[in-house]
Motif scaffolding. Structure first.
Motif, short mmCIF file in Angstrom:
data_model
loop_
_atom_site.label_atom_id
_atom_site.label_comp_id
_atom_site.label_asym_id
_atom_site.label_seq_id
_atom_site.Cartn_x
_atom_site.Cartn_y
_atom_site.Cartn_z
N UNK A 10 0.86 -1.18 0.00
CA UNK A 10 0.00 0.00 0.00
C UNK A 10 0.90 1.23 0.00
N UNK A 11 0.91 1.92 -1.10
CA UNK A 11 1.77 3.11 -1.13
C UNK A 11 1.31 4.11 -0.05
N UNK A 12 2.29 4.76 0.62
CA UNK A 12 1.98 5.70 1.70
C UNK A 12 1.46 7.01 1.11
N UNK A 13 0.37 7.52 1.70
CA UNK A 13 -0.24 8.76 1.24
C UNK A 13 0.58 9.93 1.79
N UNK A 14 0.64 11.00 1.01
CA UNK A 14 1.31 12.19 1.55
C UNK A 14 0.49 12.73 2.72
N UNK A 15 1.14 13.40 3.69
CA UNK A 15 0.39 13.92 4.83
C UNK A 15 -0.66 14.93 4.37
N UNK A 16 -1.79 14.91 5.03
CA UNK A 16 -2.90 15.77 4.65
C UNK A 16 -2.63 17.22 5.07
N UNK A 17 -3.01 18.13 4.22
CA UNK A 17 -2.87 19.56 4.52
C UNK A 17 -4.18 20.15 5.00
N UNK A 18 -5.17 19.33 5.09
CA UNK A 18 -6.50 19.81 5.47
C UNK A 18 -6.52 20.48 6.86
N UNK A 19 -5.91 19.91 7.92
CA UNK A 19 -5.94 20.60 9.23
C UNK A 19 -5.29 21.99 9.18
N UNK A 20 -4.21 22.12 8.45
CA UNK A 20 -3.54 23.42 8.36
C UNK A 20 -4.43 24.42 7.62
N UNK A 21 -5.08 23.99 6.57
CA UNK A 21 -5.97 24.87 5.82
C UNK A 21 -7.17 25.29 6.67
#
Length: 156
Positions: A10-21
Motif C-alpha cells: 500500500x503506497x503511503x499517502x502524503x500527509x494531509x494539509x487539510x488541518x492546516x488549511x
C-alpha cells in the motif's frame, strides 16, 4: 545471490494539509469578525463641535515630600494631593507640560485648565504654552485619573 526488492503493498499517502488549511481559514474568519465588531463600535462624528460643560483651572505645586498639590486657581483651595508614587499619569502629564514651559522660558503663573465636554471627552490645556492634551487619547483609565478632579464626570 538473490536480490530483494522492497515493494510496499500500500503506497503511503502524503500527509494531509487539510488541518492546516482549516486552521488558516478559522484564523481569517476570527480576524474578519473582530474587524467587523470593532467597526461597529466606532462613533459617528457629530456635526457640531463639543461644548465645554465643566472646567477646573488649577496650579500644580511641588511639595518637599515629593507630593504635588493641585490648587484651584480661583480660590487657592486644595483640589487634590498627588502622593509620591501614585497617579503616574497625572504626574507625567503635568511634568511634561511644566518642562515645556521651562524650556520656553515661560511663567509658572498661568493655570492648567481641565475641561469636560458635552460629548464626554476631557482635555487639559496649559495656559502658558497653549498646548492642549486630549486625555482620552491615552485610554479611559488614564483619562479617569484626571476625571476624578471634576465632580460628577463620567467618561464615554
Amino acid at each position: 545471490m538473490p536480490v530483494e526488492l522492497n515493494f510496499r503493498r500500500h503506497p503511503q499517502k502524503p500527509p494531509s494539509q487539510r488541518p492546516a488549511l482549516l486552521a488558516v481559514a478559522a484564523l481569517l474568519g476570527v480576524s474578519l469578525l473582530a474587524v467587523a465588531l470593532g467597526r461597529g463600535q466606532e462613533r459617528v462624528p457629530e456635526d457640531r463641535p463639543a461644548r465645554p460643560i465643566q472646567t477646573l483651572a488649577f496650579h500644580a505645586e511641588d511639595q518637599p515630600d515629593g507630593a504635588i498639590d493641585l490648587r484651584s486657581a480661583e480660590r487657592g483651595t486644595l483640589v487634590a494631593r498627588i502622593e509620591p508614587g501614585q497617579d503616574g499619569f497625572i504626574r507625567g502629564t503635568l511634568r511634561g507640560l511644566a518642562q515645556a514651559r521651562q524650556r520656553e522660558g515661560l511663567s509658572r503663573e498661568p493655570p492648567f485648565t481641565l475641561t469636560r465636554f458635552d460629548n464626554g471627552t476631557l482635555s487639559l490645556e496649559d495656559g502658558a504654552t497653549g498646548r492642549q492634551v486630549q486625555l482620552l487619547a491615552f485610554g479611559p483609565s488614564n483619562a479617569k485619573a484626571f476625571a476624578r478632579l471634576l465632580p460628577g464626570t463620567e467618561l464615554r
